[in-house]
Design a protein around this motif. Structure first.
Motif, PDB file in Angstrom:
ATOM      1  N   CYS A  48      50.588  38.096  34.126  1.00 51.25           N
ATOM      2  CA  CYS A  48      50.735  38.826  35.437  1.00 51.25           C
ATOM      3  C   CYS A  48      52.002  39.131  35.854  1.00 51.25           C
ATOM      4  O   CYS A  48      52.633  38.012  36.299  1.00 51.25           O
ATOM      5  N   GLY A  49      52.586  40.199  35.609  1.00 49.79           N
ATOM      6  CA  GLY A  49      53.969  40.693  35.802  1.00 49.79           C
ATOM      7  C   GLY A  49      54.759  39.574  34.720  1.00 49.79           C
ATOM      8  O   GLY A  49      54.382  39.705  33.578  1.00 49.79           O
ATOM      9  N   ASP A  50      55.752  38.908  35.311  1.00 50.41           N
ATOM     10  CA  ASP A  50      56.487  38.107  34.735  1.00 50.41           C
ATOM     11  C   ASP A  50      55.974  36.712  34.218  1.00 50.41           C
ATOM     12  O   ASP A  50      56.766  35.820  33.858  1.00 50.41           O
ATOM     13  N   ASP A  51      55.140  36.524  35.076  1.00 52.71           N
ATOM     14  CA  ASP A  51      54.173  35.118  35.076  1.00 52.71           C
ATOM     15  C   ASP A  51      53.161  35.021  33.795  1.00 52.71           C
ATOM     16  O   ASP A  51      52.294  35.859  33.758  1.00 52.71           O
ATOM     17  N   THR A  52      53.233  33.977  33.347  1.00 56.31           N
ATOM     18  CA  THR A  52      52.234  33.601  32.175  1.00 56.31           C
ATOM     19  C   THR A  52      51.455  32.387  32.805  1.00 56.31           C
ATOM     20  O   THR A  52      51.901  31.379  33.493  1.00 56.31           O
ATOM     21  N   TYR A  53      50.161  32.719  32.624  1.00 61.15           N
ATOM     22  CA  TYR A  53      49.097  31.536  33.080  1.00 61.15           C
ATOM     23  C   TYR A  53      48.453  31.189  31.782  1.00 61.15           C
ATOM     24  O   TYR A  53      47.913  31.735  31.110  1.00 61.15           O
ATOM     25  N   ALA A  54      48.185  29.653  31.580  1.00 62.46           N
ATOM     26  CA  ALA A  54      47.570  29.276  30.513  1.00 62.46           C
ATOM     27  C   ALA A  54      46.159  29.337  30.702  1.00 62.46           C
ATOM     28  O   ALA A  54      45.599  29.506  31.760  1.00 62.46           O
ATOM     29  N   MET A 106      51.973  38.097  42.387  1.00 58.87           N
ATOM     30  CA  MET A 106      50.984  39.099  42.501  1.00 58.87           C
ATOM     31  C   MET A 106      49.680  38.303  42.251  1.00 58.87           C
ATOM     32  O   MET A 106      49.475  37.235  41.340  1.00 58.87           O
ATOM     33  N   MET A 107      48.458  38.679  42.939  1.00 60.46           N
ATOM     34  CA  MET A 107      47.012  38.039  42.875  1.00 60.46           C
ATOM     35  C   MET A 107      46.096  38.590  41.785  1.00 60.46           C
ATOM     36  O   MET A 107      46.206  39.785  41.851  1.00 60.46           O
ATOM     37  N   VAL A 108      45.904  37.614  41.127  1.00 61.68           N
ATOM     38  CA  VAL A 108      45.022  38.323  40.063  1.00 61.68           C
ATOM     39  C   VAL A 108      43.521  38.244  40.385  1.00 61.68           C
ATOM     40  O   VAL A 108      43.190  37.126  41.022  1.00 61.68           O
ATOM     41  N   THR A 109      42.887  39.270  40.490  1.00 63.03           N
ATOM     42  CA  THR A 109      41.325  39.140  41.225  1.00 63.03           C
ATOM     43  C   THR A 109      40.310  39.086  39.759  1.00 63.03           C
ATOM     44  O   THR A 109      40.585  39.135  38.546  1.00 63.03           O
ATOM     45  N   LEU A 110      39.256  38.180  40.221  1.00 61.61           N
ATOM     46  CA  LEU A 110      38.120  38.058  39.286  1.00 61.61           C
ATOM     47  C   LEU A 110      37.738  39.203  38.888  1.00 61.61           C
ATOM     48  O   LEU A 110      37.552  39.315  37.618  1.00 61.61           O
ATOM     49  N   VAL A 111      37.699  40.414  39.192  1.00 66.42           N
ATOM     50  CA  VAL A 111      37.411  41.859  38.811  1.00 66.42           C
ATOM     51  C   VAL A 111      38.268  42.058  37.558  1.00 66.42           C
ATOM     52  O   VAL A 111      38.001  42.513  36.626  1.00 66.42           O
ATOM     53  N   SER A 112      39.450  41.750  37.577  1.00 69.26           N
ATOM     54  CA  SER A 112      40.517  42.007  36.547  1.00 69.26           C
ATOM     55  C   SER A 112      40.448  41.152  35.590  1.00 69.26           C
ATOM     56  O   SER A 112      40.431  41.658  34.349  1.00 69.26           O
ATOM     57  N   LEU A 113      39.751  39.732  35.816  1.00 67.47           N
ATOM     58  CA  LEU A 113      39.850  38.782  34.597  1.00 67.47           C
ATOM     59  C   LEU A 113      38.645  39.275  33.885  1.00 67.47           C
ATOM     60  O   LEU A 113      38.593  39.071  32.589  1.00 67.47           O
ATOM     61  N   ILE A 114      37.487  39.780  34.343  1.00 68.04           N
ATOM     62  CA  ILE A 114      36.529  40.040  33.681  1.00 68.04           C
ATOM     63  C   ILE A 114      36.337  41.494  33.277  1.00 68.04           C
ATOM     64  O   ILE A 114      35.294  41.817  32.364  1.00 68.04           O
ATOM     65  N   GLY A 115      36.884  42.215  33.559  1.00 62.31           N
ATOM     66  CA  GLY A 115      36.875  43.651  33.205  1.00 62.31           C
ATOM     67  C   GLY A 115      36.154  44.444  33.841  1.00 62.31           C
ATOM     68  O   GLY A 115      35.544  45.684  33.402  1.00 62.31           O
ATOM     69  N   PHE A 116      35.341  44.226  35.171  1.00 60.76           N
ATOM     70  CA  PHE A 116      34.426  45.032  35.716  1.00 60.76           C
ATOM     71  C   PHE A 116      35.347  45.931  36.741  1.00 60.76           C
ATOM     72  O   PHE A 116      35.719  45.405  37.749  1.00 60.76           O
ATOM     73  N   TYR A 117      35.796  47.162  36.290  1.00 63.39           N
ATOM     74  CA  TYR A 117      36.650  47.835  37.089  1.00 63.39           C
ATOM     75  C   TYR A 117      35.790  48.936  37.973  1.00 63.39           C
ATOM     76  O   TYR A 117      36.375  49.406  38.852  1.00 63.39           O
ATOM     77  N   ALA A 118      34.618  49.382  37.311  1.00 66.18           N
ATOM     78  CA  ALA A 118      33.931  50.422  38.237  1.00 66.18           C
ATOM     79  C   ALA A 118      32.347  49.868  38.254  1.00 66.18           C
ATOM     80  O   ALA A 118      31.623  50.852  38.122  1.00 66.18           O
ATOM     81  N   ALA A 119      32.255  48.500  38.150  1.00 70.74           N
ATOM     82  CA  ALA A 119      30.767  48.166  38.095  1.00 70.74           C
ATOM     83  C   ALA A 119      30.121  48.612  39.365  1.00 70.74           C
ATOM     84  O   ALA A 119      30.424  48.409  40.662  1.00 70.74           O
ATOM     85  N   PRO A 120      28.985  48.864  39.285  1.00 71.89           N
ATOM     86  CA  PRO A 120      28.061  49.092  40.344  1.00 71.89           C
ATOM     87  C   PRO A 120      27.749  47.926  41.058  1.00 71.89           C
ATOM     88  O   PRO A 120      27.654  46.825  40.168  1.00 71.89           O
ATOM     89  N   ALA A 121      27.119  47.780  42.120  1.00 65.34           N
ATOM     90  CA  ALA A 121      26.567  46.552  42.661  1.00 65.34           C
ATOM     91  C   ALA A 121      25.389  46.242  42.051  1.00 65.34           C
ATOM     92  O   ALA A 121      24.625  46.915  41.527  1.00 65.34           O
ATOM     93  N   VAL A 122      25.257  44.781  42.033  1.00 66.36           N
ATOM     94  CA  VAL A 122      23.927  44.394  41.235  1.00 66.36           C
ATOM     95  C   VAL A 122      23.269  43.542  42.055  1.00 66.36           C
ATOM     96  O   VAL A 122      23.693  42.820  43.239  1.00 66.36           O
ATOM     97  N   LEU A 123      21.814  43.508  42.094  1.00 67.44           N
ATOM     98  CA  LEU A 123      20.829  43.014  42.660  1.00 67.44           C
ATOM     99  C   LEU A 123      20.506  41.762  42.308  1.00 67.44           C
ATOM    100  O   LEU A 123      20.056  41.729  40.840  1.00 67.44           O
ATOM    101  N   SER A 124      19.874  40.790  42.590  1.00 67.55           N
ATOM    102  CA  SER A 124      19.218  39.504  42.080  1.00 67.55           C
ATOM    103  C   SER A 124      18.334  40.304  41.195  1.00 67.55           C
ATOM    104  O   SER A 124      17.309  40.865  41.731  1.00 67.55           O
TER     105      SER A 124
END
Length: 67
Positions: free
Chosen positions: A46-52, A1-19
């Motif tokens: 992530c599921g049964d997998d642990t990542y250091a 299962m692939m972990v996305t950057l979104v799930s790592l930093i906790g932005f689940y419903a973040a709006p688009a951000v402009l410079s």
């Protein structure tokens, strides 16, 4: 299962951000970098997998020159 950057930093419903956008007066890029750095130092499951925890980020001269 692939972990996305979104799930790592906790932005689940973040709006688009402009410079130049800010979060509570702090430039978004600084906030994002802080959240990413904090997420990288935590072990992840992530599921049964642990990542250091990831090693600290370091500057790469080749990538910097390419950018």
């Amino acid at each position: 299962m692939m972990v996305t950057l979104v799930s790592l930093i906790g932005f689940y419903a973040a709006p688009a951000v402009l410079s130049g956008d800010t979060i509570d007066g702090v430039p978004f890029s600084d906030t994002w970098e802080t959240l990413l750095a904090e997420a990288r130092v935590q072990e992840r499951q992530c599921g049964d997998d642990t990542y250091a925890a990831g090693p600290p980020l370091t500057w790469n001269d080749h990538l910097g020159a390419a950018a």
